[in-house]
Write an enzyme that holds these catalytic residues in place. Structure first.
Site, mmCIF file in Angstrom:
data_model
loop_
_atom_site.group_PDB
_atom_site.id
_atom_site.type_symbol
_atom_site.label_atom_id
_atom_site.label_comp_id
_atom_site.label_asym_id
_atom_site.label_seq_id
_atom_site.Cartn_x
_atom_site.Cartn_y
_atom_site.Cartn_z
ATOM 1 N N SER A 144 -5.694 -1.518 -1.881
ATOM 2 C CA SER A 144 -5.516 -0.390 -2.787
ATOM 3 C C SER A 144 -6.218 0.840 -2.206
ATOM 4 C CB SER A 144 -6.034 -0.747 -4.187
ATOM 5 O OG SER A 144 -5.664 0.221 -5.132
ATOM 6 N N GLU A 250 2.699 -0.934 0.293
ATOM 7 C CA GLU A 250 2.826 -1.393 -1.094
ATOM 8 C C GLU A 250 2.328 -0.288 -2.002
ATOM 9 O OE1 GLU A 250 0.265 -2.288 -3.488
ATOM 10 O OE2 GLU A 250 -1.352 -1.566 -2.205
ATOM 11 N N HIS A 320 -0.388 -5.039 -5.377
ATOM 12 C CA HIS A 320 -1.060 -5.122 -6.679
ATOM 13 C C HIS A 320 -0.389 -6.194 -7.533
ATOM 14 C CE1 HIS A 320 -2.571 -1.258 -5.264
ATOM 15 N NE2 HIS A 320 -3.469 -1.281 -6.236
#
Length: 350
Positions: A144, A250, A320
């Site tokens: 992230s 992502e 995630h």
């Protein structure tokens, strides 16, 4: 490698180019990375330092992360800097950077796991002691917002870093097994296997659909992570050079038009089109739109990526999502887009 480290070479290149007709000056993104440094593999009994370089982590979640690490055979450690809040951040920029730097410098710490992502890592990039990291290479894990640190540390030092679960998400057996394979029990080649989707809801969820965008086989060093953070690095000293790499992407809860915008920005840049391959994970929550006429996530991805002609897939088990495999930044991988598989051709740890 930061732009500041390219100054002498760029100046010389500019002087030569000025003497030659019709010769373009290369962009400022580093075209090469430092010599690869592999950290020591983790083993049971090792001490894992927990840091929160972005958002704050709630005490109960921190305790749960420590329990998980203990169940894996590790000894968790953290300083008081990880506890509390500084606005939406875990601490001031200076204290968060100091926590990271001291974890690398501390000889009693064997590996470092980021407790959570959120936001804040890009704020401390220029406060990191890269020389200390280079001299004390350790397994550094997160995803992230941690994408900025993973790629920045690799660029500056050559240290292989690991895009994998953070402390707050290290609670899934698949994710734990995949992490252990890469950082504790490595072999080469090592197949990175997608999780089997047993939940009927996931099988019918378009965000979890697995499909080949462009067939082909590609080999290259793995880079990337969160699309938002990849884009946030553009124009900074830590902008990623995608030339001959396998780019892993992502994101989470971004509307299709925002995915479109970020992919378009990458495509319009100077090196993304030179990538060897593209692996897109599960973009959870990215198929939703308040506009009934919106393109779907899949339509956006096919429209933006397929014309590049680069081997590419969507739906790999990272991001995630509950099942999040670990891949090392800076290690050579091989992907087969038709078969939707990834192999690590080198051990990521020694």
């Amino acid at each position: 490698m930061g732009n500041r480290r390219q100054f002498i070479g760029s100046a010389l290149g500019g002087a030569i180019a000025a003497l030659l007709p019709n010769v373009g000056i290369a962009n400022s993104i580093p075209s090469t990375y430092p010599e690869t440094i592999r950290p020591k593999r983790l083993k049971k009994g090792d001490t894992i330092g927990l840091i929160a370089p972005g958002y704050a982590i709630a005490p109960p979640i921190l305790e749960e992360a420590k329990k998980t690490l203990k169940s894996m055979g590790f000894k968790p450690f953290h300083t008081n800097r990880i506890i509390g809040n500084y606005g939406y951040l875990s601490n001031t920029d200076e204290e968060r950077a100091k926590d990271l730097n001291e974890m690398f410098a501390n000889p009693d710490i064997d590996g470092i796991l980021c407790a959570r992502g959120g936001y804040g890592c890009t704020r401390i990039m220029q406060m990191i002691d890269y020389e200390t990291i280079k001299k004390n290479g350790k397994t550094f894990i997160g995803f992230s917002d941690i994408t900025a640190l993973l790629n920045g540390i690799y660029q500056e030092t050559g240290l292989v870093t690991f895009h994998g679960p953070v402390g707050s998400t290290l609670n899934d057996p698949y994710s734990i097994r995949q992490l252990e394979k890469v950082v504790m029990f490595p072999r080469a080649p090592l197949a990175i296997q997608n999780v089997e989707l047993l939940n009927p809801e996931l099988r019918t969820n378009p965000e979890f659909e697995r499909y080949t965008i462009t067939e082909g086989i590609a080999t290259g060093k793995l880079v990337g992570g969160s699309l938002t953070l990849i884009n946030a690095l553009i124009g900074t000293p830590h902008e990623i050079d995608f030339t001959d790499t396998i780019v892993c992407i992502e994101d989470v809860e971004e509307a299709p038009y925002r995915i479109d915008r970020m992919l378009t920005q990458l495509i319009e840049g100077s090196t993304f089109k030179k990538a060897a391959g593209i692996l897109i994970g599960v973009c959870a929550g990215c198929n939703a739109s308040t506009n009934p006429k919106s393109f779907s996530l899949k339509e956006v991805i096919l429209d933006r990526i397929r014309p590049l002609g680069i081997p590419a897939v969507y739906g790999m088990s990272f991001g995630h999502v509950e099942n999040n495999f670990t891949f090392p930044i800076g290690i050579t991988g091989k992907m087969d887009a038709a078969k939707m598989n990834l192999q690590l051709l080198e051990k990521a740890v020694i």
